[in-house]
Design a protein around this motif. Structure first.
Motif, PDB file in Angstrom:
ATOM      1  N   UNK A  13       0.827  -1.202   0.000  1.00  0.00           N
ATOM      2  CA  UNK A  13       0.000   0.000   0.000  1.00  0.00           C
ATOM      3  C   UNK A  13       0.869   1.262   0.000  1.00  0.00           C
ATOM      4  N   UNK A  14       1.912   1.262   0.815  1.00  0.00           N
ATOM      5  CA  UNK A  14       2.822   2.411   0.875  1.00  0.00           C
ATOM      6  C   UNK A  14       3.598   2.551  -0.425  1.00  0.00           C
ATOM      7  N   UNK A  15       4.081   1.431  -0.959  1.00  0.00           N
ATOM      8  CA  UNK A  15       4.811   1.469  -2.227  1.00  0.00           C
ATOM      9  C   UNK A  15       3.910   2.000  -3.342  1.00  0.00           C
ATOM     10  N   UNK A  16       2.661   1.555  -3.360  1.00  0.00           N
ATOM     11  CA  UNK A  16       1.709   2.024  -4.357  1.00  0.00           C
ATOM     12  C   UNK A  16       1.471   3.530  -4.220  1.00  0.00           C
ATOM     13  N   UNK A  17       1.317   4.011  -2.984  1.00  0.00           N
ATOM     14  CA  UNK A  17       1.085   5.439  -2.757  1.00  0.00           C
ATOM     15  C   UNK A  17       2.295   6.265  -3.181  1.00  0.00           C
ATOM     16  N   UNK A  18       3.502   5.773  -2.875  1.00  0.00           N
ATOM     17  CA  UNK A  18       4.715   6.475  -3.304  1.00  0.00           C
ATOM     18  C   UNK A  18       4.769   6.582  -4.821  1.00  0.00           C
ATOM     19  N   UNK A  19       4.529   5.466  -5.493  1.00  0.00           N
ATOM     20  CA  UNK A  19       4.589   5.452  -6.960  1.00  0.00           C
ATOM     21  C   UNK A  19       3.528   6.359  -7.567  1.00  0.00           C
ATOM     22  N   UNK A  20       2.352   6.336  -6.979  1.00  0.00           N
ATOM     23  CA  UNK A  20       1.258   7.160  -7.500  1.00  0.00           C
ATOM     24  C   UNK A  20       1.584   8.649  -7.368  1.00  0.00           C
ATOM     25  N   UNK A  21       2.031   9.077  -6.178  1.00  0.00           N
ATOM     26  CA  UNK A  21       2.312  10.493  -5.957  1.00  0.00           C
ATOM     27  C   UNK A  21       3.534  10.960  -6.735  1.00  0.00           C
ATOM     28  N   UNK A  22       4.575  10.138  -6.792  1.00  0.00           N
ATOM     29  CA  UNK A  22       5.807  10.524  -7.484  1.00  0.00           C
ATOM     30  C   UNK A  22       5.770  10.205  -8.975  1.00  0.00           C
ATOM     31  N   UNK A  23       4.658   9.626  -9.429  1.00  0.00           N
ATOM     32  CA  UNK A  23       4.485   9.265 -10.835  1.00  0.00           C
ATOM     33  C   UNK A  23       5.679   8.433 -11.317  1.00  0.00           C
ATOM     34  N   UNK A  24       5.913   7.320 -10.609  1.00  0.00           N
ATOM     35  CA  UNK A  24       7.045   6.464 -10.935  1.00  0.00           C
ATOM     36  C   UNK A  24       6.636   5.007 -10.802  1.00  0.00           C
ATOM     37  N   UNK A  25       7.553   4.124 -11.043  1.00  0.00           N
ATOM     38  CA  UNK A  25       7.323   2.695 -10.867  1.00  0.00           C
ATOM     39  C   UNK A  25       8.220   2.198  -9.735  1.00  0.00           C
ATOM     40  N   UNK A  26       7.960   1.005  -9.201  1.00  0.00           N
ATOM     41  CA  UNK A  26       8.863   0.454  -8.196  1.00  0.00           C
ATOM     42  C   UNK A  26      10.308   0.367  -8.702  1.00  0.00           C
ATOM     43  N   UNK A  27      10.486   0.148  -9.995  1.00  0.00           N
ATOM     44  CA  UNK A  27      11.846   0.101 -10.564  1.00  0.00           C
ATOM     45  C   UNK A  27      12.578   1.429 -10.415  1.00  0.00           C
ATOM     46  N   UNK A  28      11.835   2.536 -10.374  1.00  0.00           N
ATOM     47  CA  UNK A  28      12.464   3.839 -10.176  1.00  0.00           C
ATOM     48  C   UNK A  28      12.931   4.012  -8.731  1.00  0.00           C
ATOM     49  N   UNK A  29      12.239   3.367  -7.802  1.00  0.00           N
ATOM     50  CA  UNK A  29      12.555   3.495  -6.381  1.00  0.00           C
ATOM     51  C   UNK A  29      13.587   2.478  -5.905  1.00  0.00           C
ATOM     52  N   UNK A  30      13.652   1.350  -6.587  1.00  0.00           N
ATOM     53  CA  UNK A  30      14.517   0.257  -6.159  1.00  0.00           C
ATOM     54  C   UNK A  30      15.502  -0.059  -7.272  1.00  0.00           C
ATOM     55  N   UNK A  31      16.784  -0.063  -6.930  1.00  0.00           N
ATOM     56  CA  UNK A  31      17.818  -0.372  -7.917  1.00  0.00           C
ATOM     57  C   UNK A  31      18.574  -1.621  -7.480  1.00  0.00           C
ATOM     58  N   UNK A  32      18.682  -2.584  -8.374  1.00  0.00           N
ATOM     59  CA  UNK A  32      19.431  -3.798  -8.088  1.00  0.00           C
ATOM     60  C   UNK A  32      20.832  -3.645  -8.647  1.00  0.00           C
ATOM     61  N   UNK A  33      21.827  -3.855  -7.796  1.00  0.00           N
ATOM     62  CA  UNK A  33      23.221  -3.763  -8.207  1.00  0.00           C
ATOM     63  C   UNK A  33      23.886  -5.094  -7.869  1.00  0.00           C
ATOM     64  N   UNK A  34      24.120  -5.959  -8.853  1.00  0.00           N
ATOM     65  CA  UNK A  34      24.714  -7.261  -8.558  1.00  0.00           C
ATOM     66  C   UNK A  34      26.079  -7.132  -7.900  1.00  0.00           C
ATOM     67  N   UNK A  35      26.332  -8.017  -6.966  1.00  0.00           N
ATOM     68  CA  UNK A  35      27.621  -8.084  -6.298  1.00  0.00           C
ATOM     69  C   UNK A  35      28.679  -8.464  -7.322  1.00  0.00           C
ATOM     70  N   UNK A  36      29.856  -7.922  -7.227  1.00  0.00           N
ATOM     71  CA  UNK A  36      30.910  -8.229  -8.197  1.00  0.00           C
ATOM     72  C   UNK A  36      31.249  -9.718  -8.193  1.00  0.00           C
ATOM     73  N   UNK A  37      31.106 -10.397  -7.042  1.00  0.00           N
ATOM     74  CA  UNK A  37      31.343 -11.849  -6.988  1.00  0.00           C
ATOM     75  C   UNK A  37      30.284 -12.585  -7.804  1.00  0.00           C
ATOM     76  N   UNK A  38      29.040 -12.126  -7.756  1.00  0.00           N
ATOM     77  CA  UNK A  38      27.963 -12.743  -8.521  1.00  0.00           C
ATOM     78  C   UNK A  38      28.222 -12.599 -10.015  1.00  0.00           C
ATOM     79  N   UNK A  39      28.689 -11.424 -10.426  1.00  0.00           N
ATOM     80  CA  UNK A  39      28.958 -11.190 -11.842  1.00  0.00           C
ATOM     81  C   UNK A  39      30.081 -12.109 -12.320  1.00  0.00           C
ATOM     82  N   UNK A  40      31.092 -12.320 -11.503  1.00  0.00           N
ATOM     83  CA  UNK A  40      32.229 -13.141 -11.889  1.00  0.00           C
ATOM     84  C   UNK A  40      31.836 -14.612 -12.033  1.00  0.00           C
ATOM     85  N   UNK A  41      30.847 -15.068 -11.240  1.00  0.00           N
ATOM     86  CA  UNK A  41      30.420 -16.450 -11.285  1.00  0.00           C
ATOM     87  C   UNK A  41      29.549 -16.745 -12.497  1.00  0.00           C
ATOM     88  N   UNK A  42      28.931 -15.724 -13.076  1.00  0.00           N
ATOM     89  CA  UNK A  42      28.004 -15.951 -14.183  1.00  0.00           C
ATOM     90  C   UNK A  42      28.682 -16.025 -15.498  1.00  0.00           C
TER      91      UNK A  42
END
Length: 86
Positions: free
Chosen positions: A57-86
């Motif tokens: 509910x809070x995430x929805x309200x944030x996105x609605x008021x800020x006119x954004x998506x959850x992807x705009x609020x949350x950024x995934x940054x893979x760990x360098x160890x994870x990148x090396x294993x892939x």
């Protein structure tokens, strides 16, 4: 005999509310009024670098008021160890 290496856990998710609010010039008071919460609660939520424990509910309200998506609020940054294993 099985020997495991210790699992190194790093935070790979970054909370970007502070950046969105700054870009849109939204104050804590304005956002608090829209969400129906105290400005101090917005300040605590905004000043976290990691994803806070918030409900849908809070995430929805944030996105609605800020006119954004959850992807705009949350950024995934893979760990360098994870990148090396892939």
């Amino acid at each position: 005999m099985f020997i495991s290496t210790p699992l190194r856990i790093t935070l790979a998710v970054r909370w970007r509310l502070r950046e969105l609010m700054a870009r849109q010039r939204v104050t804590n008071k304005e956002l608090a009024e829209q969400l129906g919460i105290h400005p101090n609660a917005v300040s605590r939520m905004k000043n976290q670098d990691t994803l806070p424990h918030i409900g849908g509910e809070t995430l929805n309200a944030l996105c609605k008021y800020l006119n954004c998506t959850p992807n705009d609020l949350i950024e995934y940054m893979p760990d360098s160890d994870e990148e090396a294993q892939q």
